[in-house]
Design a protein around this motif. Structure first.
Motif, PDB file in Angstrom:
ATOM      1  N   ASP A  40      -3.419   5.061  -0.779  1.00  0.00           N
ATOM      2  CA  ASP A  40      -4.112   5.693   0.335  1.00  0.00           C
ATOM      3  C   ASP A  40      -3.543   5.151   1.641  1.00  0.00           C
ATOM      4  OD1 ASP A  40      -5.862   7.095   1.829  1.00  0.00           O
ATOM      5  OD2 ASP A  40      -7.634   5.899   1.335  1.00  0.00           O
ATOM      6  N   GLN A  41      -2.920   6.018   2.418  1.00  0.00           N
ATOM      7  CA  GLN A  41      -2.197   5.578   3.614  1.00  0.00           C
ATOM      8  C   GLN A  41      -3.147   5.436   4.809  1.00  0.00           C
ATOM      9  OE1 GLN A  41       1.536   5.138   4.050  1.00  0.00           O
ATOM     10  NE2 GLN A  41       1.020   4.628   1.945  1.00  0.00           N
TER      11      GLN A  41
ATOM     12  N   GLN B 289       6.960   2.812   9.334  1.00  0.00           N
ATOM     13  CA  GLN B 289       5.740   2.176   8.855  1.00  0.00           C
ATOM     14  C   GLN B 289       4.838   1.727  10.005  1.00  0.00           C
ATOM     15  OE1 GLN B 289       4.906   2.261   5.773  1.00  0.00           O
ATOM     16  NE2 GLN B 289       6.867   3.133   5.149  1.00  0.00           N
TER      17      GLN B 289
ATOM     18  N   ARG C 129       1.372   3.259  11.210  1.00  0.00           N
ATOM     19  CA  ARG C 129       0.084   2.960  10.580  1.00  0.00           C
ATOM     20  C   ARG C 129      -0.650   1.817  11.269  1.00  0.00           C
ATOM     21  NH1 ARG C 129       0.787   1.577   4.534  1.00  0.00           N
ATOM     22  NH2 ARG C 129      -1.491   1.393   4.761  1.00  0.00           N
TER      23      ARG C 129
ATOM     24  N   THR D 178       0.815  -1.217   0.000  1.00  0.00           N
ATOM     25  CA  THR D 178       0.000   0.000   0.000  1.00  0.00           C
ATOM     26  C   THR D 178       0.845   1.262   0.000  1.00  0.00           C
ATOM     27  OG1 THR D 178      -0.122  -0.133   2.423  1.00  0.00           O
ATOM     28  CG2 THR D 178      -1.929  -1.110   1.178  1.00  0.00           C
ATOM     29  N   GLN D 179       2.148   1.139  -0.144  1.00  0.00           N
ATOM     30  CA  GLN D 179       3.013   2.314  -0.225  1.00  0.00           C
ATOM     31  C   GLN D 179       2.617   3.146  -1.437  1.00  0.00           C
ATOM     32  OE1 GLN D 179       4.527   3.273   2.355  1.00  0.00           O
ATOM     33  NE2 GLN D 179       6.689   2.893   2.056  1.00  0.00           N
TER      34      GLN D 179
END
Length: 384
Positions: free
Chosen positions: A100-101, A130, A133, A96-97
């Motif tokens: 949409d984070q 990371q 998240r 998902t980098q």
């Protein structure tokens, strides 16, 4: 606000026993109703098609029987479990980098300390850039504050909270259990509804059933009253109405001539078969150990109430406390006198006042223990 990726971590499917599959199936429906993406991660050697699950977790059995030394000897396996989890999390984060984070929510609702250790070890391997998240929602079902290993649980919970500051939520599904865990862990606990209560095509209780079908659901375990049920099966019964005792094949119950009829059914029922037996039974037998179930919930009890069935329970349990809230103490029985239990069952089934009170309890349960309310609580947790 970006939509989350919600991952149900299921370290052990328990060969389909219990409520693991229906629980996470209901979670998936609730999560997707919010517009979130749901995934279920299960061991690599398992399949759970109904969940659309991904077989990506380590298949090592950290819950195998054994004493203290055996469990200590599994610490390296727990760390390997964490390595496998870290690899999957890194893959999800990297995938998902640049997209949409949104947050990644890890949800764990059945575990032991070794799995918590593996979880902590796996999360430590996610780069801090990371890891921000990742959110962790842990649902405690058991009274680990009374367990001999309670300091281990508290230490691990503290480590996880430090690793994910302000992103580690503690959950439970029982008010009294939540109060005890809150006091022990010194952390807030959110009480969740029980979501796997959606049974279509339920039939109302018949009037004056003959025989009265009494079901003891689930696998035979002492904490669920196996010894009491065996005594019930042996009681000579020549009174009216007739009684039928239904239990799993593994219970190996044996009745007596001209006594209560014993019917053995499959050990592992599909959801459809389970619902069919809820329809067929009038009484759900729950002679659960009051020590084990003093604060723990029972999914079967909750389902029985919502299905409009009559649960009879042990004193001192969470189930008894719930019934007392609705003036249904008549459903709390003394299981030491099996003949008295059967006579009480015969009186309870045809008691109009008890049925009316159960209808009121059912209405309240349907409002709280439902998919819609479960989804609402999830959204509230997300907004914290």
């Amino acid at each position: 606000m970006s939509s989350p990726l919600f991952i149900s971590l299921i370290p052990n499917l328990m060969q389909g026993e219990g409520h693991i599959l229906p629980y996470h199936g209901a979670v998936a429906v609730a999560v997707e109703s919010l517009g979130w993406e749901h995934r279920a991660w299960i061991p690599a050697n398992e399949q759970a098609i109904a969940l659309k699950a991904e077989s990506v977790l380590s298949e090592v059995d950290l819950e195998a029987e054994g004493g203290l030394l055996a469990k200590i000897g599994r610490i390296p396996q727990a760390l390997q479990w964490g390595d496998r989890l870290a690899a999957q999390l890194n893959a999800s984060v990297n995938h998902t980098q640049g997209m949409d984070q949104g947050p990644i929510i890890l949800f764990l609702e059945r575990f032991i300390h070794l799995q918590l250790l593996g979880l902590w070890w796996g999360l430590k391997q996610i780069p801090p850039s990371q890891r921000h998240r990742i959110h962790l929602w842990i649902l405690y079902r058991r009274d680990v504050h009374r367990d001999q290993t309670r300091p281990v649980y508290r230490w691990l919970q503290g480590q996880l909270a430090q690793l994910l500051p302000d992103r580690c939520q503690c959950l439970t599904d029982s008010e009294p259990l939540g109060e005890s865990l809150r006091a022990y862990f010194q952390e807030p606990f959110t009480v969740m509804p029980i979501p796997h209560t959606d049974f279509p095509d339920l039939v109302p209780l018949p009037v004056n059933p003959d025989p009265i079908v009494c079901w003891w659901p689930g696998s035979p375990r002492e904490e669920k009253g196996w010894s009491d049920i065996k005594q019930l099966a042996q009681v000579p019964w020549t009174e009216s109405p007739k009684l039928e005792l239904v239990a799993a094949d593994a219970s190996a119950l044996v009745g007596t001539h001209q006594g209560v009829k014993v019917r053995l059914i499959g050990d592992r029922l599909s959801r459809e078969e389970y619902a069919a037996w809820l329809n067929r039974a009038q009484v759900i037998l729950l002679p659960y150990d009051p020590v084990a179930y003093q604060e723990r919930t029972s999914g079967i009890f909750t389902e029985a109430i919502i299905a409009g069935r009559i649960p009879v329970v042990s004193a001192g349990t969470w189930m008894a406390a719930e019934l007392n809230r609705y003036d249904l103490a008549a459903l709390v029985l003394d299981w030491q006198n099996p003949l008295s239990v059967w006579r009480s069952v015969g009186e309870i089934v045809n008691n109009g006042e008890i049925r009316q009170k159960l209808m009121g309890m059912r209405q309240a349960y349907c409002q709280f223990h439902c998919l819609e309310n479960y989804a609402q609580v999830l959204q509230t947790l997300r907004d914290i």
